[in-house]
Design a protein around this motif. Sequence first.
Motif, PDB file in Angstrom:
ATOM      1  N   LEU A  66       2.919  52.034  39.821  1.00 44.32           N
ATOM      2  CA  LEU A  66       4.015  51.959  40.791  1.00 44.32           C
ATOM      3  C   LEU A  66       5.358  52.369  40.179  1.00 44.32           C
ATOM      4  CD1 LEU A  66       4.777  51.099  43.694  1.00 44.32           C
ATOM      5  CD2 LEU A  66       5.245  48.837  42.764  1.00 44.32           C
ATOM      6  N   ILE A  67       5.682  51.844  38.995  1.00 42.28           N
ATOM      7  CA  ILE A  67       7.000  52.177  38.429  1.00 42.28           C
ATOM      8  C   ILE A  67       7.063  53.630  37.979  1.00 42.28           C
ATOM      9  CG2 ILE A  67       7.570  49.799  37.803  1.00 42.28           C
ATOM     10  CD1 ILE A  67       6.985  50.509  34.879  1.00 42.28           C
ATOM     11  N   ASN A  68       5.985  54.158  37.403  1.00 39.79           N
ATOM     12  CA  ASN A  68       5.989  55.568  36.999  1.00 39.79           C
ATOM     13  C   ASN A  68       5.998  56.487  38.215  1.00 39.79           C
ATOM     14  OD1 ASN A  68       5.901  56.073  34.009  1.00 39.79           O
ATOM     15  ND2 ASN A  68       4.285  54.537  34.158  1.00 39.79           N
ATOM     16  N   SER A  98      12.142  68.673  34.648  1.00 41.26           N
ATOM     17  CA  SER A  98      11.137  68.607  33.570  1.00 41.26           C
ATOM     18  C   SER A  98      10.888  67.178  33.088  1.00 41.26           C
ATOM     19  CB  SER A  98      11.563  69.490  32.396  1.00 41.26           C
ATOM     20  OG  SER A  98      12.681  68.932  31.745  1.00 41.26           O
ATOM     21  N   THR A  99      11.755  66.244  33.438  1.00 36.66           N
ATOM     22  CA  THR A  99      11.528  64.847  33.023  1.00 36.66           C
ATOM     23  C   THR A  99      10.414  64.174  33.821  1.00 36.66           C
ATOM     24  OG1 THR A  99      13.196  63.934  34.526  1.00 36.66           O
ATOM     25  CG2 THR A  99      13.944  64.611  32.321  1.00 36.66           C
ATOM     26  N   ILE A 100      10.029  64.783  34.932  1.00 37.16           N
ATOM     27  CA  ILE A 100       8.965  64.196  35.761  1.00 37.16           C
ATOM     28  C   ILE A 100       7.654  64.110  34.984  1.00 37.16           C
ATOM     29  CG2 ILE A 100       7.562  64.598  37.835  1.00 37.16           C
ATOM     30  CD1 ILE A 100      10.059  65.674  39.176  1.00 37.16           C
ATOM     31  N   LYS A 101       7.455  64.995  34.030  1.00 40.86           N
ATOM     32  CA  LYS A 101       6.186  64.999  33.275  1.00 40.86           C
ATOM     33  C   LYS A 101       5.942  63.663  32.582  1.00 40.86           C
ATOM     34  CE  LYS A 101       8.142  67.014  29.146  1.00 40.86           C
ATOM     35  NZ  LYS A 101       9.160  68.022  29.205  1.00 40.86           N
ATOM     36  N   TRP A 102       7.013  63.006  32.109  1.00 45.10           N
ATOM     37  CA  TRP A 102       6.849  61.717  31.436  1.00 45.10           C
ATOM     38  C   TRP A 102       6.259  60.691  32.407  1.00 45.10           C
ATOM     39  CZ3 TRP A 102       6.900  62.377  26.545  1.00 45.10           C
ATOM     40  CH2 TRP A 102       7.774  63.293  25.947  1.00 45.10           C
ATOM     41  N   PHE A 103       6.763  60.703  33.639  1.00 44.93           N
ATOM     42  CA  PHE A 103       6.267  59.754  34.638  1.00 44.93           C
ATOM     43  C   PHE A 103       4.839  60.107  35.069  1.00 44.93           C
ATOM     44  CE2 PHE A 103      10.964  59.952  35.410  1.00 44.93           C
ATOM     45  CZ  PHE A 103      11.250  58.763  34.754  1.00 44.93           C
ATOM     46  N   ALA A 104       4.544  61.409  35.151  1.00 45.10           N
ATOM     47  CA  ALA A 104       3.186  61.833  35.520  1.00 45.10           C
ATOM     48  C   ALA A 104       2.182  61.389  34.452  1.00 45.10           C
ATOM     49  CB  ALA A 104       3.138  63.346  35.702  1.00 45.10           C
ATOM     50  N   PHE A 105       2.530  61.573  33.186  1.00 43.99           N
ATOM     51  CA  PHE A 105       1.650  61.109  32.113  1.00 43.99           C
ATOM     52  C   PHE A 105       1.531  59.586  32.141  1.00 43.99           C
ATOM     53  CE2 PHE A 105       2.893  65.139  29.695  1.00 43.99           C
ATOM     54  CZ  PHE A 105       1.718  65.794  30.030  1.00 43.99           C
ATOM     55  N   GLY A 106       2.614  58.913  32.487  1.00 42.61           N
ATOM     56  CA  GLY A 106       2.590  57.447  32.594  1.00 42.61           C
ATOM     57  C   GLY A 106       1.630  56.982  33.675  1.00 42.61           C
ATOM     58  N   PHE A 171       7.249  55.605  30.602  1.00 40.92           N
ATOM     59  CA  PHE A 171       8.235  55.293  31.645  1.00 40.92           C
ATOM     60  C   PHE A 171       9.636  55.214  31.031  1.00 40.92           C
ATOM     61  CE2 PHE A 171      10.770  51.966  33.715  1.00 40.92           C
ATOM     62  CZ  PHE A 171      10.984  52.567  34.954  1.00 40.92           C
ATOM     63  N   LEU A 172       9.755  54.509  29.916  1.00 36.39           N
ATOM     64  CA  LEU A 172      11.062  54.372  29.263  1.00 36.39           C
ATOM     65  C   LEU A 172      11.575  55.722  28.761  1.00 36.39           C
ATOM     66  CD1 LEU A 172      10.456  51.056  27.307  1.00 36.39           C
ATOM     67  CD2 LEU A 172      11.854  51.374  29.361  1.00 36.39           C
ATOM     68  N   VAL A 173      10.695  56.512  28.146  1.00 35.64           N
ATOM     69  CA  VAL A 173      11.085  57.844  27.679  1.00 35.64           C
ATOM     70  C   VAL A 173      11.537  58.694  28.868  1.00 35.64           C
ATOM     71  CG1 VAL A 173      10.210  60.000  26.666  1.00 35.64           C
ATOM     72  CG2 VAL A 173       9.673  57.810  25.592  1.00 35.64           C
ATOM     73  N   GLY A 174      10.785  58.619  29.963  1.00 40.70           N
ATOM     74  CA  GLY A 174      11.159  59.367  31.160  1.00 40.70           C
ATOM     75  C   GLY A 174      12.505  58.936  31.714  1.00 40.70           C
ATOM     76  N   MET A 175      12.758  57.651  31.711  1.00 39.28           N
ATOM     77  CA  MET A 175      14.046  57.153  32.219  1.00 39.28           C
ATOM     78  C   MET A 175      15.199  57.646  31.344  1.00 39.28           C
ATOM     79  SD  MET A 175      13.479  55.682  35.026  1.00 39.28           S
ATOM     80  CE  MET A 175      15.004  54.870  35.378  1.00 39.28           C
ATOM     81  N   PHE A 176      15.052  57.552  30.033  1.00 37.29           N
ATOM     82  CA  PHE A 176      16.123  58.017  29.134  1.00 37.29           C
ATOM     83  C   PHE A 176      16.295  59.536  29.228  1.00 37.29           C
ATOM     84  CE2 PHE A 176      15.213  53.958  26.830  1.00 37.29           C
ATOM     85  CZ  PHE A 176      16.455  53.384  27.047  1.00 37.29           C
ATOM     86  N   SER A 177      15.175  60.269  29.330  1.00 36.22           N
ATOM     87  CA  SER A 177      15.260  61.730  29.463  1.00 36.22           C
ATOM     88  C   SER A 177      15.958  62.114  30.758  1.00 36.22           C
ATOM     89  CB  SER A 177      13.866  62.356  29.433  1.00 36.22           C
ATOM     90  OG  SER A 177      13.258  62.124  28.198  1.00 36.22           O
TER      91      SER A 177
END
Length: 188
Positions: A66-68, A98-106, A171-177
Amino acid sequence: MPDQPQEPPFEQVKWSHEQQIEERKWSHELKRDDAKRAHDANQDFRTEINKETVSASNLTLRTLVLINGGAAIGVLTFLGGVASKTSVDFARVGDVASTIKWFAFGVALAVAGMALAYLTHYANGENASSMMRTWEHPYVIDTPKSRIWRRVNLILHAAAILAAITSLVLFLVGMFSTSDAVTHMFLK
């Protein structure tokens, strides 16, 4: 001649022997009842723990999905609003996209964690069902098969936890990115 001890009468010996047999039967029945209670308590404990761990792991992994997923949708919504502006540098919009990839992997790792959690619970059930039940203390004993299932369970459990933690880190990496990309997007 001193008094020699006399042997007890045959009936008394027979009665004593029968009494010992009855005491052994009674002791055996007590052990059997204790074994049944231990078997039932073991099964009840495993059932309750399994229910609670399944519930907790499902909630945790669903929350990670849900959060990702929510973060990815939030970034896409933001980009949709920004794209409607005419004064936006689309090269910088691409940095945010391009930051969406972090959430997709999450999300992918959280779903993998769900699969691993299922397999963990399956292995736990197989471990419990492959233990040997006896009528002597400790009443429930490990077998070679139950030890293998216990190892499989531990490996799957560690992998599920690793997937969940990695999903949270992504998720955290994606948020900071995303935060950095959005900040740079508005700085000219």
